[in-house]
Design an enzyme around this catalytic site. Structure first.
Site, PDB file in Angstrom:
ATOM      1  N   TYR A  64      71.607  29.922  51.591  1.00  0.00           N
ATOM      2  CA  TYR A  64      72.003  31.084  52.888  1.00  0.00           C
ATOM      3  C   TYR A  64      72.419  30.514  53.770  1.00  0.00           C
ATOM      4  O   TYR A  64      73.177  30.683  54.217  1.00  0.00           O
ATOM      5  CB  TYR A  64      70.320  31.238  53.572  1.00  0.00           C
ATOM      6  CG  TYR A  64      70.165  32.745  54.381  1.00  0.00           C
ATOM      7  CD1 TYR A  64      70.541  34.231  54.417  1.00  0.00           C
ATOM      8  CD2 TYR A  64      70.908  32.291  56.056  1.00  0.00           C
ATOM      9  CE1 TYR A  64      70.593  35.086  54.751  1.00  0.00           C
ATOM     10  CE2 TYR A  64      70.505  33.459  56.640  1.00  0.00           C
ATOM     11  CZ  TYR A  64      71.161  34.362  56.316  1.00  0.00           C
ATOM     12  OH  TYR A  64      71.297  35.651  57.261  1.00  0.00           O
TER      13      TYR A  64
ATOM     14  N   LYS B  58      50.922  51.946  66.525  1.00  0.00           N
ATOM     15  CA  LYS B  58      52.185  51.837  68.035  1.00  0.00           C
ATOM     16  C   LYS B  58      52.013  50.368  68.708  1.00  0.00           C
ATOM     17  O   LYS B  58      51.206  50.298  68.820  1.00  0.00           O
ATOM     18  CB  LYS B  58      51.037  52.387  68.735  1.00  0.00           C
ATOM     19  CG  LYS B  58      51.527  53.197  70.405  1.00  0.00           C
ATOM     20  CD  LYS B  58      50.806  54.207  71.244  1.00  0.00           C
ATOM     21  CE  LYS B  58      51.577  53.702  72.031  1.00  0.00           C
ATOM     22  NZ  LYS B  58      52.111  53.329  73.029  1.00  0.00           N
TER      23      LYS B  58
ATOM     24  N   GLU C   7      50.470  55.859  62.136  1.00  0.00           N
ATOM     25  CA  GLU C   7      51.648  54.606  62.023  1.00  0.00           C
ATOM     26  C   GLU C   7      50.694  53.626  63.280  1.00  0.00           C
ATOM     27  O   GLU C   7      50.039  54.036  64.807  1.00  0.00           O
ATOM     28  CB  GLU C   7      52.913  55.033  62.319  1.00  0.00           C
ATOM     29  CG  GLU C   7      52.541  56.241  61.097  1.00  0.00           C
ATOM     30  CD  GLU C   7      54.754  56.937  61.714  1.00  0.00           C
ATOM     31  OE1 GLU C   7      55.357  56.605  63.115  1.00  0.00           O
ATOM     32  OE2 GLU C   7      55.333  57.687  61.236  1.00  0.00           O
TER      33      GLU C   7
ATOM     34  N   LEU D 223      54.480  60.111  74.648  1.00  0.00           N
ATOM     35  CA  LEU D 223      53.703  60.336  73.951  1.00  0.00           C
ATOM     36  C   LEU D 223      52.267  61.085  74.938  1.00  0.00           C
ATOM     37  O   LEU D 223      52.502  60.346  76.096  1.00  0.00           O
ATOM     38  CB  LEU D 223      53.843  59.606  72.240  1.00  0.00           C
ATOM     39  CG  LEU D 223      54.391  59.593  71.468  1.00  0.00           C
ATOM     40  CD1 LEU D 223      53.527  58.210  70.335  1.00  0.00           C
ATOM     41  CD2 LEU D 223      54.806  60.896  70.753  1.00  0.00           C
TER      42      LEU D 223
END
Length: 674
Positions: free
Chosen positions: A37, A119, A117, A84
């Site tokens: 790489y 947080k 999901e 939220l």
């Protein structure tokens, strides 16, 4: 190699390196060794050095960073970045489910799908792509306008500079979080310690500081990570949140791990998301990064659009926050810290314990009352909690662990542990404060900043940064030292950010303040409860600094209450303050205030100025009125005699009219006092 060959190879290298980045950072399946790489990256850099005009917008070299020529540009978000609403209990989630169903016209027996999901406890960002190329990236800012951080986002390994796929959307904005893995956070703090700089409190603070570096080369060394979790403005349409996450991953983005889609009738849905929550909560400590809860989103994008937002929160999503984590440890000592304003704060030194993924060795005890109320003593076993998962605090003492009788109650100090001055707590206040003020090293920078401020000595060119720098050099320990700075003018001129002209300007500003009105001198001392008005009253009544310090009959003065009188006595009776004033008066002379006209038309009247004055500044108008014996107030009341209204006068003028108070124009006021 000619230009055409170089351009072709650079395009091939950019694509190949991007594919390797995607495999390593998104799929976690490396396709080449580190050495292979590095050879590709070095080849790219060598060609760009030979053909600098061919550097591509998706070039791997952009990940190395550069020094920005100016600050952060502010750019409006195409769509607001919303906050939220929070849920903490199962009942909160049931209420969320009911609100959504009621709004959409669904009953509890109908199936609803939710995307669950993690947080991430990171820093929010938005990135915009046009025709597949990264255009800019922004912080959340206030939700409507963000700061551009494109050079810093580019340095994050695995963050796509060009979207994968043959037909990228015309416009795509993605929303996500930049964060630090715990191992990388620990490495940053080790580096900070090595170079003698303060360490970061937690990974989120470190990520935030790294993302807002003007020098993106520093950001590139911080090993930031990221997740994207949703689109912003876009020309691409997909029906569900889970499909969005899948497509974002195909386009080259890293999306949150442990995402789950749960659907069902009302009771099935609540049961499913609670199981998800409990599973994540149990696995939290084993994750390589910090999370502070989970997020539930209505999966259907059309339903999200129907639900819309309320205030600044979407109706279609909610954050289920974790409770603050707790742990038990032992208080090994209690120390007193002195803040920049003189407040004495007790701090518990703890036997180090991990709380919420962070090693905690200290916790605030707030004040003397808090220690007494909880009966906290050295040697106690206590419950520690990170408030908001950030600030450690002592919740309670485990009295079952205290030996018979225990240690003695903590004795709060009556003198400042830093300067030795008397420390006192005023009636009705919880905070104990050092009376040392300008002679206390813990307060000196803040106190000197006040000393040179506009309404005090007004020394232009001597701001907080300059004061901190001169204090670090050992040149400033008390106000008198300001007037000895000319001794260091040659050394100052050699320092970064200074030049011959700026040094001359500073020295001229200092010399211009070797004579100041007595009221400014008093105000500059920073005596508690003594503002400009009280300083002016003292200066007018006593006439000289010597008489002010004697405070004869101060409690009988109109406008001086018991609290102010006590603060004045405490300040001037402190021997170290007396020494400070004696040193200062060797450098500075005070001038008496202009005599008050006892027989003027406004003597004894209360005046309020409002609007923009055109023939004098507000400060001039105020000083002139006071010299004529008037009292200048900041608000209109029934006791106001005159309101002087300049241009664009607002609510004060309206209130004066309602109360029937005399309103004068600027010209009418000048005519009256002349």
């Amino acid at each position: 190699m000619n230009s055409a060959e170089a351009e072709k190879e650079l395009a091939a290298l950019a694509q190949e390196i991007a594919e390797h980045d995607y495999a390593y950072y998104v799929l976690s399946t490396p396709t080449v060794t580190d050495a292979e790489y590095d050879l590709l990256v070095e080849r790219n850099a060598a060609i760009e050095k030979q053909f600098p005009n061919l550097v591509r917008p998706d070039s791997p070299s952009l990940r190395l960073g550069a020094l920005a020529s100016n600050g952060f540009r502010k750019i409006p978000h195409a769509l607001p970045m919303l906050s939220l609403a929070n849920a903490f209990t199962e009942e909160d989630l049931k209420n969320f489910d009911q609100r959504v169903r009621k709004f959409l016209g669904l009953d509890q027996s109908e199936s609803l799908s939710v995307s669950c999901e993690l947080k991430i406890d990171g820093v929010s960002f938005s990135a915009r792509y046009e025709k597949g190329l990264l255009v800019y990236a922004l912080t959340r800012g206030d939700g409507k306008v963000g700061e551009e951080i494109t050079p810093n986002i580019r340095t994050i390994r695995g963050f796509p500079l060009k979207l994968r796929g043959k037909n990228p959307p015309e416009i795509l904005e993605v929303r996500g979080e930049v964060y630090l893995q715990r191992r990388d956070f620990e490495a940053i703090n080790r580096d900070q310690e090595k170079i003698g700089k303060p360490t970061f409190m937690n990974p989120r603070n470190a990520a935030s500081g790294s993302l807002r570096q003007l020098d993106s080369r520093i950001t590139s060394r911080r090993k930031l990570s990221y997740f994207v979790y949703a689109p912003g403005a876009t020309t691409m349409l997909l029906p569900t949140q889970t499909q969005w996450l899948s497509n974002l991953k195909l386009m080259g983005f890293r999306t949150p791990d442990h995402t789950e889609e749960i659907h069902g009738q009302s009771h099935q849905l609540i049961s499913g998301i609670m199981d998800y929550y409990e599973g994540v909560y149990a696995a939290r400590a084993r994750l390589p990064f910090d999370i502070d809860g989970v997020v539930y989103k209505i999966n259907s994008v059309p339903m999200q659009q129907r639900l819309g937002i309320v205030d600044r929160d979407p109706r279609w999503a909610i954050a289920h926050k974790f409770p603050a984590e707790q742990a038990k440890t032992i208080i090994e000592d209690i120390i007193i810290q002195v803040g920049r304003t003189g407040a004495l704060t007790p701090v518990a030194c703890l036997k180090p314990i991990t709380v919420g993924g962070v090693v905690v060795s200290r916790a605030t005890l707030h004040n003397q009352d808090e220690i007494t109320r909880k009966d906290i003593r050295i040697g106690d076993t206590v419950v520690i909690q990170r408030a908001g998962d950030v600030i450690p605090q002592v919740v309670e003492v485990d009295f079952s662990q205290r030996l018979l009788g225990g240690g003695p109650p903590f004795s709060f100090p009556t003198t400042c542990p830093v300067c030795g001055s008397h420390a006192e707590r005023e009636e009705g206040e919880a905070v104990t404060r050092c009376t040392g003020g300008l002679i206390c090293p813990a307060q000196i920078v803040e106190r000197l900043r006040h000393f040179v401020s506009r309404d005090a000595f007004d020394i232009e060119g001597l701001g907080e940064k300059q004061i901190e720098a001169f204090y670090a050099e050992g040149w400033l320990h008390m106000p008198a030292d300001i007037f000895k700075l000319p001794e260091h003018r040659e050394v100052i001129a050699q320092k970064e950010g200074w030049g011959k002209k700026s040094v001359e300007n500073l020295m001229a500003a200092i010399d211009a303040r070797r004579s100041v009105p007595l009221d400014r001198f008093i105000y500059a001392l920073g005596i508690r409860h003594v503002g400009e008005t009280t300083a002016r009253l003292l200066a007018r009544h006593y006439g000289s600094l010597e008489k002010v310090t004697q405070l004869e009959d101060v409690a009988t003065l109109d406008g001086i209450g018991p609290k102010v009188a006590h603060a004045l006595a405490a300040f001037f009776e402190e021997p170290k303050n007396q020494e400070m004033i004696a040193a200062l008066t060797k450098e500075v002379q005070t001038t008496p205030l202009e005599a008050v006209a006892a027989n003027s038309p406004v003597s004894g009247k209360t005046v309020v100025f409002t609007g923009s004055l055109t023939k004098m500044t507000r400060a001039e108008a105020k000083a002139r009125a006071e010299s004529l014996g008037a009292k200048v107030a900041g608000s209109v009341s029934a006791n106001t005699d005159y309101v002087v209204a300049g241009e664009d006068a607002g609510s004060k003028l309206k209130k004066a009219t309602e109360l029937g108070i005399i309103v004068l124009s600027e010209d009418e006021w000048l005519k009256l006092i002349q």
